[in-house]
Design an enzyme around this catalytic site. Structure first.
Site, PDB file in Angstrom:
ATOM      1  N   TRP A  25       0.841  -1.204   0.000  1.00  0.00           N
ATOM      2  CA  TRP A  25       0.000   0.000   0.000  1.00  0.00           C
ATOM      3  C   TRP A  25       0.878   1.258   0.000  1.00  0.00           C
ATOM      4  O   TRP A  25       0.540   2.264  -0.600  1.00  0.00           O
ATOM      5  CB  TRP A  25      -0.919  -0.011   1.232  1.00  0.00           C
ATOM      6  CG  TRP A  25      -1.813   1.198   1.322  1.00  0.00           C
ATOM      7  CD1 TRP A  25      -2.970   1.420   0.646  1.00  0.00           C
ATOM      8  CD2 TRP A  25      -1.608   2.363   2.139  1.00  0.00           C
ATOM      9  NE1 TRP A  25      -3.511   2.641   0.996  1.00  0.00           N
ATOM     10  CE2 TRP A  25      -2.694   3.233   1.913  1.00  0.00           C
ATOM     11  CE3 TRP A  25      -0.628   2.746   3.056  1.00  0.00           C
ATOM     12  CZ2 TRP A  25      -2.823   4.462   2.565  1.00  0.00           C
ATOM     13  CZ3 TRP A  25      -0.751   3.963   3.702  1.00  0.00           C
ATOM     14  CH2 TRP A  25      -1.841   4.806   3.444  1.00  0.00           C
ATOM     15  N   HIS A  26       2.031   1.148   0.677  1.00  0.00           N
ATOM     16  CA  HIS A  26       2.897   2.328   0.747  1.00  0.00           C
ATOM     17  C   HIS A  26       3.653   2.559  -0.555  1.00  0.00           C
ATOM     18  O   HIS A  26       4.074   3.680  -0.838  1.00  0.00           O
ATOM     19  CB  HIS A  26       3.892   2.189   1.899  1.00  0.00           C
ATOM     20  CG  HIS A  26       3.261   2.459   3.237  1.00  0.00           C
ATOM     21  ND1 HIS A  26       2.736   1.461   4.014  1.00  0.00           N
ATOM     22  CD2 HIS A  26       3.044   3.604   3.925  1.00  0.00           C
ATOM     23  CE1 HIS A  26       2.242   1.974   5.123  1.00  0.00           C
ATOM     24  NE2 HIS A  26       2.402   3.276   5.092  1.00  0.00           N
ATOM     25  N   GLY A  27       3.873   1.526  -1.350  1.00  0.00           N
ATOM     26  CA  GLY A  27       4.580   1.712  -2.610  1.00  0.00           C
ATOM     27  C   GLY A  27       4.956   0.380  -3.222  1.00  0.00           C
ATOM     28  O   GLY A  27       4.825  -0.671  -2.584  1.00  0.00           O
TER      29      GLY A  27
END
Lengths: 474, 321
Positions: A325-327
């Site tokens: 989700w963060h990258g």
């Protein structure tokens, strides 16, 4: 329009004044709230507003469809389609860089030129957050936790509410929507608590996070091989402070501004660096996001109901999703897996201690040791989170272990700031309560002067340049 | 009085009070935002400055600013020096008055790289990394976002460079400004000089010269980098104008070498392109979506182009050689 800007405060004064004025006319008030939120968002880029409106309308109708259809199989198909489309929208914008070069090459080969700058999609700010809100809404309706919202206007406010739009907190629909009904609350309950939150957020962002970012973290993380081992170690601790102050500072301000508009928001951080293990850390860090992962990823996977091994596996998968989700970079995956391992170890330790609990001084020693290991492990994992890529993370670790690194002067102010920050984290709630107590006792004129004084001091203590919020890129 | 009314009153008065008191720093809290809302801030800032001057308070505010600046400059008790470093041996002096341009500068080199966002991120980072590959070369980089020579009221690079020289004792400087400079200039005392006027060009040229003077006084050889071609005409014209100012001022000095970067990132047709081929001919994204900055791939191309020119003046030998 960022929170600690002149433009935002000017915008907020207008919204605050008109919002309380319009409370007597609930429909107008709700329309006004939505228009204000859209204005706020369009200020970034008016094209992004279309996406926000699309997500609102699409999820509003998918929610209605989920209630109307009785057949469970069909319901499940609708739910999966809704989640699929939401995730697709998020993926297109978030992970487009992964395959954009191939697309451009194909276009160039068919003679469409190579200058397709529009193909470099920017991640619409806040998209990751409002998509999570939309997904949780659909799943909750499917689970019959609450009924779908019947007003598109109210649902659109839920998705776009400007204080929480860009970086959360990720509120659930059943927490937010009742606060919009009938013109919401008629007065501000905790006025000084909201001011305390805004000031604390400004202080964390403008003074601590900005200073350490500009003067230590950015330089060291970009070219670690040109810095000393001591500088690298300090930069890692400094980044732990920066990410906390940056993100919790934003959350504090979001909660404070929402509070001044009469909205209650959930707490997003609770002294995470005091956590005694990883489980405790995730109960204190980005709490609305970890709660989301628990309810919509970990529990559907089976949670801890399917045996020990499966529990560890579920924890790993949940934190893998968190990393993703963060990258897309491998370094985010490593960060997520690292936390997954940490959580698995915490669960394992809890299992062992359940059978043979420690007592007295052994317990105290275990707590201190556990806190120390957790803090340092979390700080170490931040390396993967902050670095540009895996190579960058490894370069930092290599330099951290390089006993023959260059020796360089370290700015004292950075060291003071690191020490001061950890003290502040420990005293935070006491200082907040003291501020609230003080403000309550002062007459209006002195309240204004004292708050203005605090704001001026924090501007003075901050560096000349305030970097953008870290979580805007997620 | 209800809490909602109280909140409105408190925030309005605080915004006015703080904006008046911190009138010079309102720009910082615009984050480069050029919206009409922020223009209220800059307008209010000008009015506040005038009021302060007319009340004779300008001196007080200047002293007060200096107090905070000094407070933040604590003595460096944590300073260590590496005893065995071959580079920390006495600082070499360059020929103080080389004519017409110096012969190749002799190592060891202590380089400072300074500038705006170009230096703060990708290009600056890659350039710093590149220098680390060379023998007898120490490098220090200071890039600060949203800065330049147009707004010393916001960030004063002349003061900054003096501090950096004292702290790092460089003999070579690499300078790159311009990405934020195509705007109205403000003097330290708040006077506005409007962009696209003759006065603006004269003032900007003076600032470039004054920045170069500081470096010259300290016997530092300067590589002044021009800005690469921008995508939009609006910025392109600004960059061309600024680049010609840098080139002209640099050419007046014996210790300055101007490096144009305009053409380094052009495509095979000599035009701006967001994508450029890599060594395998595969197109890679070289420019960011703003049409000004560079990606890491673009930064590496730019670094190679710049280093090639720098090598004509410096003896850069690979560490592995």
């Amino acid at each position: 329009m960022l929170f600690p800007t002149f433009s935002f405060f000017l915008f907020f004064i207008v919204v605050l004044t008109l919002s309380w004025y319009l409370k007597r006319k609930p429909f107008l008030w709700r329309v006004f709230l939505l228009i204000s939120s859209y204005f706020f968002y369009a200020n970034w880029d008016i094209r992004l507003l279309l996406l926000l409106i699309f997500v609102s309308i699409f999820n509003f109708y998918s929610g209605l469809a989920l209630e109307k259809i009785i057949n469970v199989k069909k319901k499940r198909i609708i739910l999966l389609s809704a989640i699929g489309i939401d995730v697709f929208v998020l993926s297109v914008f978030k992970y487009f860089d992964f395959f954009q070069n191939s697309v451009v090459e194909v276009l160039a080969r068919v003679g469409l030129g190579s200058n397709f700058t529009f193909l470099h999609l920017i991640l619409p700010v806040g998209l990751s957050f409002y998509i999570l809100r939309a997904i949780s809404y659909n799943i909750d309706i499917f689970r019959q936790k609450y009924r779908p919202e019947s007003s598109l206007l109210d649902f659109s406010i839920y998705i776009a509410f400007f204080p929480q739009l860009l970086s959360g907190p990720i509120m659930r629909a059943d927490e937010f929507l009742p606060q919009v009904k009938n013109g919401g609350t008629k007065n501000i309950d905790n006025l000084y608590e909201n001011f305390a939150l805004i000031l604390s957020g400004l202080f964390k962002k403008v003074v601590i996070a900005s200073y350490l970012t500009v003067n230590l973290v950015d330089n060291v993380f970009s070219v670690p091989e040109n810095h000393s081992q001591l500088a690298v170690m300090l930069a890692i601790y400094a980044y732990a402070i920066v990410i906390y102050c940056d993100f919790s500072g934003y959350s504090d301000m979001a909660v404070g501004f929402a509070g001044l508009l009469g909205f209650k928001s959930p707490v997003n951080f609770n002294s995470p660096y005091l956590a005694k293990d990883f489980q405790d850390f995730w109960r204190r860090w980005h709490m609305t996001f970890s709660g989301w992962l628990r309810d919509y990823v970990y529990i559907p996977l089976g949670g801890n109901r399917k045996g020990k091994l499966r529990t560890y596996f579920n924890l790993m998968i949940t934190m893998f999703v968190s990393g993703l989700w963060h990258g897309t970079g491998l370094h985010f995956i490593f960060w997520g897996i690292g936390h997954g391992l940490g959580l698995a170890v915490s669960h394992f330790k809890a299992e062992i201690l359940k059978n043979s609990p420690l007592s007295g001084s052994k317990k105290t020693l275990e707590n201190i040791l556990s806190w120390f290991i957790t803090l340092n492990s979390v700080c170490f994992l931040w390396i993967f989170f902050r670095a540009e890529n895996t190579q960058g993370s490894l370069a930092i670790i290599k330099q951290l272990l390089n006993w023959n690194s260059v020796v360089e002067p370290i700015e004292d102010y950075s060291i003071y700031m690191i020490v001061f920050s950890f003290i502040l984290f420990a005293l935070g709630s006491k200082l907040k309560n003291a501020f609230i107590l003080l403000e309550r006792r002062l007459p209006l004129a002195l309240q204004i002067l004292s708050i203005a004084f605090f704001v001026i001091i924090l501007i003075k203590l901050g560096p000349d340049i305030i970097p953008p919020f870290i979580y805007f890129k997620f | 009085m209800s809490n909602s009314k109280r909140a409105v009153i408190i925030i309005i008065i605080i915004l006015l009070l703080v904006s008046f008191y911190e009138s010079k720093r309102i720009g910082i809290f615009c984050f480069g935002d050029e919206s009409f809302l922020c223009s209220f801030g800059t307008g209010f800032s000008l009015v506040s400055e005038n009021v302060k001057s007319s009340l004779g308070l300008a001196g007080f505010f200047n002293n007060e600013e200096a107090f905070w600046t000094n407070l933040k400059k604590s003595p460096k008790i944590f300073t260590f020096y590496q005893e065995n470093s071959p580079i920390n041996t006495p600082i070499p002096t360059l020929n103080p008055t080389p004519t017409p341009l110096p012969q190749k500068l002799k190592p060891p080199y202590k380089i400072i790289i300074v500038g705006d966002s170009f230096i703060a991120e990708r290009f600056g980072v890659q350039l710093e990394k590149k220098f680390l590959q060379y023998k007898e070369t120490e490098v220090f980089r200071k890039g600060i976002y949203s800065t330049g020579l147009s707004r010393p009221d916001y960030f004063n690079w002349n003061d900054q460079i003096k501090e950096l020289i004292t702290a790092n004792q460089p003999n070579v400087a690499i300078v790159m400004f311009g990405a934020n400079d195509g705007q109205d200039q403000k003097t330290v005392d708040g006077k506005v000089i409007y962009y696209s006027t003759k006065e603006w060009n004269e003032e900007y040229t003076k600032r470039v010269a004054s920045f170069l003077d500081i470096l010259s006084e300290n016997k530092i050889f300067v590589f002044w980098l021009g800005n690469p071609m921008a995508r939009d005409d609006y910025y392109r014209k600004k960059m061309e104008n600024l680049n010609s100012a840098y080139e002209a001022e640099c050419k007046k000095l014996n210790n300055c070498f101007y490096i144009p970067t305009w053409d380094i990132l052009k495509d095979s047709n000599g035009k701006y392109s967001a994508y450029l081929p890599d060594e395998n001919g595969k197109l890679q994204l070289a420019r960011t979506s703003d049409g000004i900055h560079v990606t890491i791939f673009g930064a590496n191309i730019l670094v190679e182009g710049v280093i090639e020119k720098i090598k004509t003046k410096m003896e850069l030998a690979q560490l592995s050689d």
